[in-house]
Design a protein around this motif. Structure first.
Motif, PDB file in Angstrom:
ATOM      1  N   SER A  17       2.863   6.358   3.973  1.00  0.00           N
ATOM      2  CA  SER A  17       2.394   5.327   3.177  1.00  0.00           C
ATOM      3  C   SER A  17       1.362   5.644   2.417  1.00  0.00           C
ATOM      4  N   LEU A  18       1.253   5.309   1.347  1.00  0.00           N
ATOM      5  CA  LEU A  18      -0.016   5.256   0.557  1.00  0.00           C
ATOM      6  C   LEU A  18      -1.046   4.178  -0.267  1.00  0.00           C
ATOM      7  N   VAL A  19      -0.752   3.006   1.129  1.00  0.00           N
ATOM      8  CA  VAL A  19      -1.447   1.820   1.178  1.00  0.00           C
ATOM      9  C   VAL A  19      -1.114   1.481   3.449  1.00  0.00           C
ATOM     10  N   SER A  20      -0.884   2.316   3.968  1.00  0.00           N
ATOM     11  CA  SER A  20      -1.141   2.021   4.868  1.00  0.00           C
ATOM     12  C   SER A  20      -2.393   2.836   5.443  1.00  0.00           C
ATOM     13  N   ASP A  21      -1.702   3.381   6.809  1.00  0.00           N
ATOM     14  CA  ASP A  21      -2.929   4.476   7.570  1.00  0.00           C
ATOM     15  C   ASP A  21      -2.138   5.658   7.673  1.00  0.00           C
ATOM     16  N   HIS A  22      -2.530   6.478   8.270  1.00  0.00           N
ATOM     17  CA  HIS A  22      -2.135   8.119   7.647  1.00  0.00           C
ATOM     18  C   HIS A  22      -0.719   8.212   8.842  1.00  0.00           C
ATOM     19  N   VAL A  23      -0.176   7.668   9.454  1.00  0.00           N
ATOM     20  CA  VAL A  23       0.666   7.688  10.173  1.00  0.00           C
ATOM     21  C   VAL A  23       1.820   6.943  10.244  1.00  0.00           C
ATOM     22  N   THR A  24       1.904   6.326   9.477  1.00  0.00           N
ATOM     23  CA  THR A  24       2.821   5.059   9.135  1.00  0.00           C
ATOM     24  C   THR A  24       3.809   5.823   7.788  1.00  0.00           C
ATOM     25  N   TRP A  25       4.845   5.853   8.085  1.00  0.00           N
ATOM     26  CA  TRP A  25       5.780   6.568   7.509  1.00  0.00           C
ATOM     27  C   TRP A  25       6.766   5.962   6.316  1.00  0.00           C
ATOM     28  N   ALA A  26       6.315   5.942   4.797  1.00  0.00           N
ATOM     29  CA  ALA A  26       7.426   4.971   3.788  1.00  0.00           C
ATOM     30  C   ALA A  26       8.586   5.586   3.158  1.00  0.00           C
ATOM     31  N   MET A  27       9.177   4.896   2.784  1.00  0.00           N
ATOM     32  CA  MET A  27       9.740   4.471   1.646  1.00  0.00           C
ATOM     33  C   MET A  27       9.505   4.922   0.549  1.00  0.00           C
ATOM     34  N   HIS A  28       9.506   5.844  -0.048  1.00  0.00           N
ATOM     35  CA  HIS A  28       9.324   5.874  -1.878  1.00  0.00           C
ATOM     36  C   HIS A  28      10.626   5.713  -3.117  1.00  0.00           C
ATOM     37  N   LEU A  29      10.868   5.212  -3.999  1.00  0.00           N
ATOM     38  CA  LEU A  29      11.538   5.442  -5.130  1.00  0.00           C
ATOM     39  C   LEU A  29      11.126   6.625  -5.350  1.00  0.00           C
ATOM     40  N   ASN A  30      12.295   8.145  -5.403  1.00  0.00           N
ATOM     41  CA  ASN A  30      12.228   9.046  -6.605  1.00  0.00           C
ATOM     42  C   ASN A  30      12.758   9.324  -7.691  1.00  0.00           C
ATOM     43  N   GLY A  31      13.275   9.693  -8.342  1.00  0.00           N
ATOM     44  CA  GLY A  31      14.052  10.134  -9.836  1.00  0.00           C
ATOM     45  C   GLY A  31      13.452   8.506 -10.499  1.00  0.00           C
ATOM     46  N   ALA A  38      10.409  -6.141  -9.877  1.00  0.00           N
ATOM     47  CA  ALA A  38      10.045  -5.859  -8.485  1.00  0.00           C
ATOM     48  C   ALA A  38       8.478  -5.521  -8.005  1.00  0.00           C
ATOM     49  N   ARG A  39       8.087  -6.368  -7.287  1.00  0.00           N
ATOM     50  CA  ARG A  39       6.994  -6.508  -6.561  1.00  0.00           C
ATOM     51  C   ARG A  39       7.158  -5.540  -5.364  1.00  0.00           C
ATOM     52  N   ILE A  40       6.080  -4.734  -5.238  1.00  0.00           N
ATOM     53  CA  ILE A  40       6.285  -3.531  -4.075  1.00  0.00           C
ATOM     54  C   ILE A  40       5.246  -3.729  -3.305  1.00  0.00           C
ATOM     55  N   LEU A  41       5.168  -3.090  -2.078  1.00  0.00           N
ATOM     56  CA  LEU A  41       3.885  -3.140  -1.335  1.00  0.00           C
ATOM     57  C   LEU A  41       2.770  -2.411  -1.751  1.00  0.00           C
ATOM     58  N   ALA A  42       3.340  -1.610  -2.702  1.00  0.00           N
ATOM     59  CA  ALA A  42       1.676  -0.760  -3.655  1.00  0.00           C
ATOM     60  C   ALA A  42       1.241  -0.991  -4.694  1.00  0.00           C
ATOM     61  N   PRO A  43       1.351  -2.465  -5.633  1.00  0.00           N
ATOM     62  CA  PRO A  43       0.999  -2.454  -6.681  1.00  0.00           C
ATOM     63  C   PRO A  43       0.590  -1.569  -7.996  1.00  0.00           C
ATOM     64  N   MET A  44       0.595  -0.815  -8.499  1.00  0.00           N
ATOM     65  CA  MET A  44      -0.285   0.783  -8.262  1.00  0.00           C
ATOM     66  C   MET A  44       0.918   1.344  -9.269  1.00  0.00           C
ATOM     67  N   PRO A  45       0.206   1.756 -10.673  1.00  0.00           N
ATOM     68  CA  PRO A  45       1.044   2.948 -11.224  1.00  0.00           C
ATOM     69  C   PRO A  45       1.301   3.711 -10.795  1.00  0.00           C
ATOM     70  N   GLY A  46       2.934   3.731 -10.928  1.00  0.00           N
ATOM     71  CA  GLY A  46       3.251   5.356 -10.380  1.00  0.00           C
ATOM     72  C   GLY A  46       3.574   5.206  -8.812  1.00  0.00           C
ATOM     73  N   VAL A  47       2.992   4.166  -8.091  1.00  0.00           N
ATOM     74  CA  VAL A  47       3.716   4.318  -6.531  1.00  0.00           C
ATOM     75  C   VAL A  47       4.851   3.429  -6.653  1.00  0.00           C
ATOM     76  N   SER A  48       6.179   3.676  -6.141  1.00  0.00           N
ATOM     77  CA  SER A  48       6.908   2.624  -5.911  1.00  0.00           C
ATOM     78  C   SER A  48       7.173   2.824  -4.363  1.00  0.00           C
ATOM     79  N   GLU A  49       6.441   2.252  -3.243  1.00  0.00           N
ATOM     80  CA  GLU A  49       6.755   2.781  -1.657  1.00  0.00           C
ATOM     81  C   GLU A  49       7.344   0.459  -2.003  1.00  0.00           C
ATOM     82  N   PHE A  50       8.081   0.913  -1.362  1.00  0.00           N
ATOM     83  CA  PHE A  50       8.889  -0.710  -1.495  1.00  0.00           C
ATOM     84  C   PHE A  50       9.046  -0.932   0.293  1.00  0.00           C
ATOM     85  N   ALA A  51       8.701  -0.062   1.181  1.00  0.00           N
ATOM     86  CA  ALA A  51       8.639   0.169   2.867  1.00  0.00           C
ATOM     87  C   ALA A  51       7.922   0.856   3.688  1.00  0.00           C
TER      88      ALA A  51
END
Length: 120
Positions: A17-31, A38-51
């Motif tokens: 995860s880019l928004v949680s601790d280092h052992v949290t496993w995340a799903m990011h849009l890729n390509g 959409a308002r996702i978990l990490a409202p930062m440019p270039g980040v697409s972590e939704f779960a």
């Protein structure tokens, strides 16, 4: 669940995860572009972590409003404390049974469809 996460969607990559601790496993849009509303978990440019899934099996998901409220009303989860800052996050409790695990998978599918703009 991590095996399912890695194969559930062809245009999603999994990783830390880019928004949680280092052992949290995340799903990011890729390509694939993030949906325009959409308002996702990490409202930062270039980040697409939704779960993402925590080590205890609980999840944080970005969902459309209707689905967020359904999860809360039915007692499947709780509002994440960062929601007070406008971040779209709901916490789903760790599944205890196969049936609950299937529900979480369905909620992740909704989060994905929301992230790509199929749901508003």
């Amino acid at each position: 669940m991590r095996t399912w996460m890695e194969s559930a969607f062809s245009d999603v990559r999994t990783g830390p995860s880019l928004v949680s601790d280092h052992v949290t496993w995340a799903m990011h849009l890729n390509g694939r572009a993030l949906g325009p509303k959409a308002r996702i978990l990490a409202p930062m440019p270039g980040v697409s972590e939704f779960a993402h899934m925590h080590i205890d099996g609980s999840w944080h998901l970005a969902l459309p409003a209707e689905d967020r409220w359904e999860g809360l009303i039915k007692g499947w989860g709780a509002t994440h404390p960062v929601a007070v800052y406008g971040i779209n996050a709901i916490m789903f409790y760790s599944p205890r049974t196969e049936q609950e695990m299937e529900f979480v998978k369905q909620a992740v599918r909704v989060a994905y469809r929301y992230a790509i703009g199929e749901l508003l």
